[in-house]
Design an enzyme around this catalytic site. Sequence first.
Site, PDB file in Angstrom:
ATOM      1  CB  CYS A 120      25.964 -33.245 -57.636  1.00 21.32           C
ATOM      2  SG  CYS A 120      25.746 -32.562 -56.004  1.00 21.32           S
ATOM      3  CD  GLU A 143      23.306 -30.505 -49.373  1.00 20.33           C
ATOM      4  OE1 GLU A 143      22.604 -31.295 -50.005  1.00 20.33           O
ATOM      5  OE2 GLU A 143      24.212 -30.879 -48.610  1.00 20.33           O
ATOM      6  CG  HIS A 149      18.930 -40.076 -49.624  1.00 18.22           C
ATOM      7  ND1 HIS A 149      18.439 -39.181 -48.710  1.00 18.22           N
ATOM      8  CD2 HIS A 149      19.926 -39.442 -50.271  1.00 18.22           C
ATOM      9  CE1 HIS A 149      19.115 -38.064 -48.795  1.00 18.22           C
ATOM     10  NE2 HIS A 149      20.033 -38.183 -49.727  1.00 18.22           N
ATOM     11  CG  ASP A 191      19.000 -31.903 -49.095  1.00 16.10           C
ATOM     12  OD1 ASP A 191      17.907 -32.225 -48.597  1.00 16.10           O
ATOM     13  OD2 ASP A 191      19.993 -32.647 -49.091  1.00 16.10           O
TER      14      ASP A 191
HETATM   15  C1  PEP Z   1      21.216 -32.878 -53.037  1.00  8.94           C
HETATM   16  O1  PEP Z   1      20.717 -32.557 -51.958  1.00  8.94           O
HETATM   17  O2  PEP Z   1      20.853 -32.414 -54.130  1.00  8.94           O
HETATM   18  C2  PEP Z   1      22.301 -33.880 -53.080  1.00  8.94           C
HETATM   19  C3  PEP Z   1      22.935 -34.162 -54.186  1.00  8.94           C
HETATM   20  O3  PEP Z   1      22.561 -34.552 -51.921  1.00  8.94           O
HETATM   21  P1  PEP Z   1      21.657 -35.766 -51.375  1.00  8.94           P
HETATM   22  O4  PEP Z   1      20.654 -36.090 -52.424  1.00  8.94           O
HETATM   23  O5  PEP Z   1      22.585 -36.878 -51.077  1.00  8.94           O
HETATM   24  O6  PEP Z   1      21.040 -35.164 -50.152  1.00  8.94           O
HETATM   25 MG    MG Z   2      21.665 -33.136 -50.128  1.00  8.86          MG
END
Ligand code: PEP
Ligand code: MG
Length: 554
Positions: A501, A430, A188, A454
Site C-alpha cells: 500500500c 513498514e 504526507h 516508511d
Molecule cells: C507507508 O508507510 O508506506 C504507508 C502506506 O503509510 P503512510 O504513508 O501513511 O505512512
Molecule cells: Mg507508513
Amino acid sequence: MITLQGKAVCGGVAFGKIFILSHSETVIKRRHVESATDEIERFEKARARAETELGALYEKAVKEVGKANAMIFQIHRMMLEDVDYLESIRNIITDQMINAETAVGLTCDTFVQMFESMEDSYMRERSADVKDVSERLIRILEGKSRCAVVSDEPVIVAADNLAPSETVQLDKSKILAFVTAGGSANSHAAILAKNMNIPAVVGVNGLIDPEYNGRDAVIDGFTGTLYIEPDDAVRAEMRKKLDEALRQKKLLERLKGKASVTKDGKHIAVAANIENVQGIAHALMNDAEGIGLFRSEFLYLESRAYPTEDTQFEAYREVLTRMENKRVVIRTFDIGADKRLGYLQLPNEENPAMGLRAIRLSLKRPQVFKTQLRALYRASVFGNLAIMFPMITSEWEIDRIIEIIDEVKAELKSEGAAYSDSVELGCMIETPAAAIMSDALAKKLDFFSIGTNDLTQYTLAADRQNPDMADYFDNKSKAVLRLVDYVIKNAHQNGLWVSICGEAASDASLTEALIALGTDELSVTPDAILPIRQKIMETDAAAAAAAITKEILS
Ligand code: PEP
Ligand code: MG
C-alpha cells in the site's frame, strides 16, 4: 516569464493565479527604513486592504453563521481604527525608523500584555483579537495571506511547506494545484495531493516571493515546472499536454469493469488508498476492487478534538456500506511523526519519526485506542472489514493489541452491541524489524500490508520528508525489494495474503517487479487504479518472476 523547477509529485497541468499561503507562526524581520513617511504610507495601504478583507469576511459570515457570530469581524475592523493602536504603530515607525511589520508586532505585544493583565474577562479575551488583527496586517505587509485560501476563484497554492493538518483544512474547491518550496515527494502532504488528483510540485527554490502573489501561472505536474506569467509558446505547449492527459484518461476508462489479471492468468487485486469518507466516491469512480488502506488518522486530523466513538462509527459504517461487500482495510490511527495534533498534546521529540507514533501511541493511550476499536467493531457488521496496525516492530505489540481487542469485544457483548466475528487482523510491514520478524508475526495475523514509504525510509535511513534525501530514498532499491520478497514468502508460507500500500504500488514502473515478488494486492491512489490495472494486464507474471530472481534476488 519566470521558470521555477521543482520535483514532480502528481502529474497534470493547471492554469491559474498563484496564491501564497502563509503559516500561522510569523517570524518578523526587523528592518531599518530610510523614510518614515513612505513606511507609514505602506502601512496605511495594508490597513485599507485588511479592512476590505474583514468586510468581505463579515458579509460571508453573516450568510453562513448569522449576524451575531459574524460580529467578530466587525470588532476586528473597529480595532483597525483604534486611535491608540494606530498611534503606537506610527510612532514606532517614526521614532525608531523601522519597518511597519516590526512596529505592528511591537504594538501588538504591548496591547496583548495590557489586555491580559485586566481583571475583566471580556477585556482579557480582546488580546486574542489584537493578535489576530496584527497578524493579518503583518501578513499583508509581507505580501502573504492567512493560512486559508482567500480567493473567489480556484488558485495554484504556493507554500514554503505544508503539514498534513494544514492540507486537510484547506478548502479543496479553491485549489487547482500545490507547489511547495520544501517538502518531498514522499511526504504526507504530497500523498494528499495525489489523492486529490491535482498537479503537485515540491522542492521549488525561490518560490516564496511576495512578488509572485496573484500572478498568472501554469504548473506542469509531469515535469515539476512552474511557469509564472508564461509566454504564448509555453501556454500552447501546456494546453497540448493537458489535452493529451485527458485523452489518456479517456482511453483508460475502457478498463473499468475489467479484471486485473496478468497475461498468464494471475489475478492481482487493485484496491484504493483513501484518507476520508469522501475518498470513497473517487475510489468507486475508478473501479477500486476494495479499500486497501483507509488512513483513519485523518478523521483525527480533520477535527479539533478527539472524534467521538459515534463519529468514528458513522464514518466506518459509511465506508463499509458504500463499498458493499468489497474488502475495506482500515488502519488504526497513525498519528505522530509529521502528523501532529494540538489536542493530543504530544511531547516534543528530538526524533519524531522514531518516536511516539502510530501503534506506540495507541498502546500508550489505550483509552483512545479502545474508542477507535469499539467504533470499528460496531461498524464491522455493515460490510467486509479488515483492521490493520501501523508501525509494528515486535510480536509483543500484536499480543497486547489482541488482549485489548478481546476486552473491547467482551464489553460490546455485555452491552448487547453487535459485531462481526470474521474481521481479519493484519499489520503494516513498514519497519525493517517487522519485515525481519514477518515469519513470527505471520503466526498471529491474517494478512500483511507492506508500507514501502516508511519501509524505505527506515531501511535506507533516509528521511521521507527531506528533499535532500531524495536520491537516497529509493523504493526501487535492492535492499527494500529483498525485504518485500522475504515478507511475501513468509506470508504465503503461513497462509496470509499480502498487499502493498506504499507509493511504490502506484508506480507503474514497479508493477512488474511487485507482481514478480508475488504480491496479492496493490493498493494505490485512486487515480492510479486504471493505469496499474493496464500494467498488470500487460505483464507476464512467470516471466517477470524469472527476471527478478536474476536481477534482484540472486
Ligand atoms: C507507508 O508507510 O508506506 C504507508 C502506506 O503509510 P503512510 O504513508 O501513511 O505512512
Ligand atoms: Mg507508513
